[in-house]
Design a protein around this motif. Structure first.
Motif, PDB file in Angstrom:
ATOM      1  N   ARG A 214       0.736  -1.198   0.045  1.00 48.00           N
ATOM      2  CA  ARG A 214       0.028  -0.082   0.009  1.00 48.00           C
ATOM      3  C   ARG A 214       0.904   1.428  -0.052  1.00 48.00           C
ATOM      4  N   ASN A 215       0.295   2.384  -0.381  1.00 50.16           N
ATOM      5  CA  ASN A 215       0.741   3.788  -0.458  1.00 50.16           C
ATOM      6  C   ASN A 215       0.970   4.035   1.111  1.00 50.16           C
ATOM      7  N   GLN A 216       2.351   4.678   1.491  1.00 48.66           N
ATOM      8  CA  GLN A 216       2.346   5.074   2.765  1.00 48.66           C
ATOM      9  C   GLN A 216       2.307   6.704   2.623  1.00 48.66           C
ATOM     10  N   ILE A 217       3.633   7.334   2.620  1.00 51.87           N
ATOM     11  CA  ILE A 217       3.534   8.709   2.309  1.00 51.87           C
ATOM     12  C   ILE A 217       4.225   8.770   0.971  1.00 51.87           C
ATOM     13  N   ASP A 218       4.037  10.178   0.441  1.00 49.38           N
ATOM     14  CA  ASP A 218       4.660  10.715  -0.739  1.00 49.38           C
ATOM     15  C   ASP A 218       5.197  12.205  -0.681  1.00 49.38           C
ATOM     16  N   GLY A 219       6.072  12.543  -1.144  1.00 49.33           N
ATOM     17  CA  GLY A 219       6.254  13.969  -1.379  1.00 49.33           C
ATOM     18  C   GLY A 219       7.601  14.201  -2.204  1.00 49.33           C
ATOM     19  N   PRO A 220       7.914  15.600  -2.129  1.00 52.50           N
ATOM     20  CA  PRO A 220       9.214  15.945  -2.653  1.00 52.50           C
ATOM     21  C   PRO A 220      10.401  15.135  -2.152  1.00 52.50           C
ATOM     22  N   ALA A 221      11.126  14.626  -3.055  1.00 51.35           N
ATOM     23  CA  ALA A 221      12.231  13.909  -2.532  1.00 51.35           C
ATOM     24  C   ALA A 221      13.111  14.644  -1.444  1.00 51.35           C
ATOM     25  N   GLU A 222      13.242  15.913  -1.596  1.00 51.05           N
ATOM     26  CA  GLU A 222      14.137  16.740  -0.551  1.00 51.05           C
ATOM     27  C   GLU A 222      13.399  16.976   0.480  1.00 51.05           C
ATOM     28  N   ASP A 223      12.066  16.646   0.504  1.00 51.36           N
ATOM     29  CA  ASP A 223      11.337  16.738   1.900  1.00 51.36           C
ATOM     30  C   ASP A 223      11.458  15.486   2.600  1.00 51.36           C
ATOM     31  N   LEU A 224      11.542  14.438   2.191  1.00 50.57           N
ATOM     32  CA  LEU A 224      11.869  13.133   2.650  1.00 50.57           C
ATOM     33  C   LEU A 224      13.088  12.702   3.177  1.00 50.57           C
ATOM     34  N   ARG A 225      14.075  13.635   2.725  1.00 53.97           N
ATOM     35  CA  ARG A 225      15.282  13.161   3.166  1.00 53.97           C
ATOM     36  C   ARG A 225      15.455  13.336   4.761  1.00 53.97           C
ATOM     37  N   ASP A 226      16.033  12.740   5.546  1.00 54.20           N
ATOM     38  CA  ASP A 226      16.168  13.010   6.987  1.00 54.20           C
ATOM     39  C   ASP A 226      14.698  13.073   7.847  1.00 54.20           C
ATOM     40  N   ASN A 227      13.784  12.551   6.940  1.00 51.95           N
ATOM     41  CA  ASN A 227      12.220  12.501   7.538  1.00 51.95           C
ATOM     42  C   ASN A 227      12.388  11.301   8.611  1.00 51.95           C
ATOM     43  N   LYS A 228      11.768  11.880   9.494  1.00 55.52           N
ATOM     44  CA  LYS A 228      11.623  10.718  10.724  1.00 55.52           C
ATOM     45  C   LYS A 228      10.603   9.600  10.228  1.00 55.52           C
ATOM     46  N   VAL A 229       9.560   9.828   9.731  1.00 54.51           N
ATOM     47  CA  VAL A 229       8.376   8.815   9.478  1.00 54.51           C
ATOM     48  C   VAL A 229       9.191   7.814   8.408  1.00 54.51           C
ATOM     49  N   VAL A 230      10.199   8.281   7.281  1.00 53.77           N
ATOM     50  CA  VAL A 230      10.622   7.315   6.552  1.00 53.77           C
ATOM     51  C   VAL A 230      11.453   6.426   7.433  1.00 53.77           C
ATOM     52  N   GLY A 231      12.168   6.636   8.413  1.00 57.18           N
ATOM     53  CA  GLY A 231      12.940   5.568   8.903  1.00 57.18           C
ATOM     54  C   GLY A 231      12.002   4.632   9.764  1.00 57.18           C
ATOM     55  N   GLU A 232      10.949   5.372  10.324  1.00 54.13           N
ATOM     56  CA  GLU A 232      10.180   4.394  11.059  1.00 54.13           C
ATOM     57  C   GLU A 232       9.547   3.303  10.181  1.00 54.13           C
ATOM     58  N   ILE A 233       9.027   3.755   9.020  1.00 49.91           N
ATOM     59  CA  ILE A 233       8.431   2.772   7.996  1.00 49.91           C
ATOM     60  C   ILE A 233       9.403   1.618   7.854  1.00 49.91           C
ATOM     61  N   TYR A 234      10.700   2.020   7.867  1.00 52.95           N
ATOM     62  CA  TYR A 234      11.733   0.950   7.297  1.00 52.95           C
ATOM     63  C   TYR A 234      11.948   0.074   8.487  1.00 52.95           C
ATOM     64  N   LEU A 235      11.762   0.687   9.745  1.00 52.61           N
ATOM     65  CA  LEU A 235      11.879  -0.276  10.803  1.00 52.61           C
ATOM     66  C   LEU A 235      10.585  -0.933  11.265  1.00 52.61           C
ATOM     67  N   GLY A 236       9.755  -0.708  10.721  1.00 54.49           N
ATOM     68  CA  GLY A 236       8.414  -1.534  10.677  1.00 54.49           C
ATOM     69  C   GLY A 236       7.414  -0.869  11.860  1.00 54.49           C
ATOM     70  N   ASN A 237       7.614   0.102  12.391  1.00 53.18           N
ATOM     71  CA  ASN A 237       7.026   0.531  13.583  1.00 53.18           C
ATOM     72  C   ASN A 237       5.594   1.440  13.058  1.00 53.18           C
ATOM     73  N   ARG A 238       5.741   1.802  11.901  1.00 56.84           N
ATOM     74  CA  ARG A 238       4.635   2.869  11.449  1.00 56.84           C
ATOM     75  C   ARG A 238       3.985   2.443  10.127  1.00 56.84           C
ATOM     76  N   ARG A 239       2.805   2.354  10.242  1.00 57.04           N
ATOM     77  CA  ARG A 239       2.254   2.066   8.875  1.00 57.04           C
ATOM     78  C   ARG A 239       1.063   3.343   8.677  1.00 57.04           C
ATOM     79  N   VAL A 240       0.981   3.792   7.428  1.00 55.18           N
ATOM     80  CA  VAL A 240       0.373   4.960   7.446  1.00 55.18           C
ATOM     81  C   VAL A 240      -0.798   4.231   6.367  1.00 55.18           C
ATOM     82  N   GLY A 241      -2.098   4.459   6.894  1.00 55.70           N
ATOM     83  CA  GLY A 241      -3.321   4.154   6.000  1.00 55.70           C
ATOM     84  C   GLY A 241      -3.292   2.544   5.762  1.00 55.70           C
ATOM     85  N   ALA A 242      -2.822   1.729   6.537  1.00 56.61           N
ATOM     86  CA  ALA A 242      -3.014   0.332   6.088  1.00 56.61           C
ATOM     87  C   ALA A 242      -4.236  -0.062   7.165  1.00 56.61           C
TER      88      ALA A 242
END
Ligand SMILES: Nc1ncnc2c1ncn2[C@@H]1O[C@H](COP(=O)(O)OP(=O)(O)OP(=O)(O)O)[C@@H](O)[C@H]1O
Ligand SMILES: [Mg+2]
Length: 243
Positions: A214-242
């Motif tokens: 499923r889609n989680q979040i999207d945005g301009p690439a520069e806004d997602l750099r160093d974004n905490k939520v991106v890391g959380e999705i990778y670590l499996g702690n966060r699902r958006v919209g699932a």
């Protein structure tokens, strides 16, 4: 924002009937941009690329390219539509020479084949120097450049690239990604799946994050750099919209 060249809207698709891997996934690619898809292993990134390329049945949603509906496109019609696909694995013929690989990619170019081969060799001098060698003898980075050259052979407007930097050294990965960037300067649009997230976010224009099909979040690439939520999705702690 200009009109998208590729739009996948609410795509549901999978390998087995009634067992969707992707659920309602939407991504758009703007012309001349690199649109990045990232997400954990098994998120459905390759599945999405395959669904766009007509390799899997799409049971819901639709896909448009340059204003035309290409949902369920026949894969052998992709290049006629102006789309090229660089698969994640087995994207060159290792037992053939570099030249033979390019001959195959140019098999529909007719009388233009020789001229196009020349242009590709101008663009990839390292491949020209080794054109009589078996593709299996190339370095990992050179193999990816050959796969990209084969994709370019058909003169695509859009290239679907599935993890072109996988398994490469950081330097070779950077070269491959920078080449992708350079292609956009010539008007080619790219839908890029990558696991070298930080490197890819520095090069891409827009980024979609998938997890669990499923889609989680999207945005301009520069806004997602160093974004905490991106890391959380990778670590499996966060699902958006699932669900
Ligand atoms: N040929 C197949 N038949 C059935 N299920 C498959 C097939 N290929 C992949 N899958 C399943 O689909 C899901 C998504 O896989 P996919 O290859 O799209 O993930 P991915 O995001 O590309 O992961 P990776 O980062 O490892 O390349 C996984 O659960 C996987 O097991
Ligand atoms: Mg994959």
């Amino acid at each position: 924002m200009s009109e998208a060249i590729l739009e996948a809207y609410a795509v549901t698709a999978g390998y087995v009937p009634d067992l969707p891997i992707l659920r309602d996934v939407s991504v758009t690619v703007q012309p001349g941009q690199i649109t990045l898809i990232i997400g954990p292993n098994g998120a459905g990134k390759s599945t999405l690329i395959k669904a766009i390329a007509g390799l899997l049945p799409v049971s819901g949603g639709h896909i448009t390219f340059a204003g035309r509906d290409i949902t369920g496109i026949r894969t052998d019609q992709l290049s006629a539509h102006g789309i090229a696909y660089v698969p994640q694995t087995d994207n060159i013929f290792r037992s053939l020479t570099i030249r033979q690989n390019l001959d195959l990619a140019l098999r529909r170019a007719g009388s233009e084949a020789a001229a196009r081969m020349g242009l590709l060799f101008d663009q990839f001098p390292a491949l020209a120097a080794k054109q009589r060698d078996k593709a299996g003898t190339l370095s990992g980075g050179q193999r990816q450049f050959l796969a990209i050259a084969m994709a370019l052979a058909t003169g695509p407007r859009l290239i679907l690239m599935d993890e072109p930097s996988a398994g490469l050294s950081p330097k070779a990965a950077q070269e491959v990604l920078e080449h992708a960037r350079a292609l956009t300067a010539r008007g080619v649009s790219i839908l890029l799946v990558e696991q070298n997230v930080n490197q890819a976010l520095r090069l891409a224009d827009h980024c979609f994050i998938l997890a669990e099909g499923r889609n989680q979040i999207d945005g301009p690439a520069e806004d997602l750099r160093d974004n905490k939520v991106v890391g959380e999705i990778y670590l499996g702690n966060r699902r958006v919209g699932a669900a």
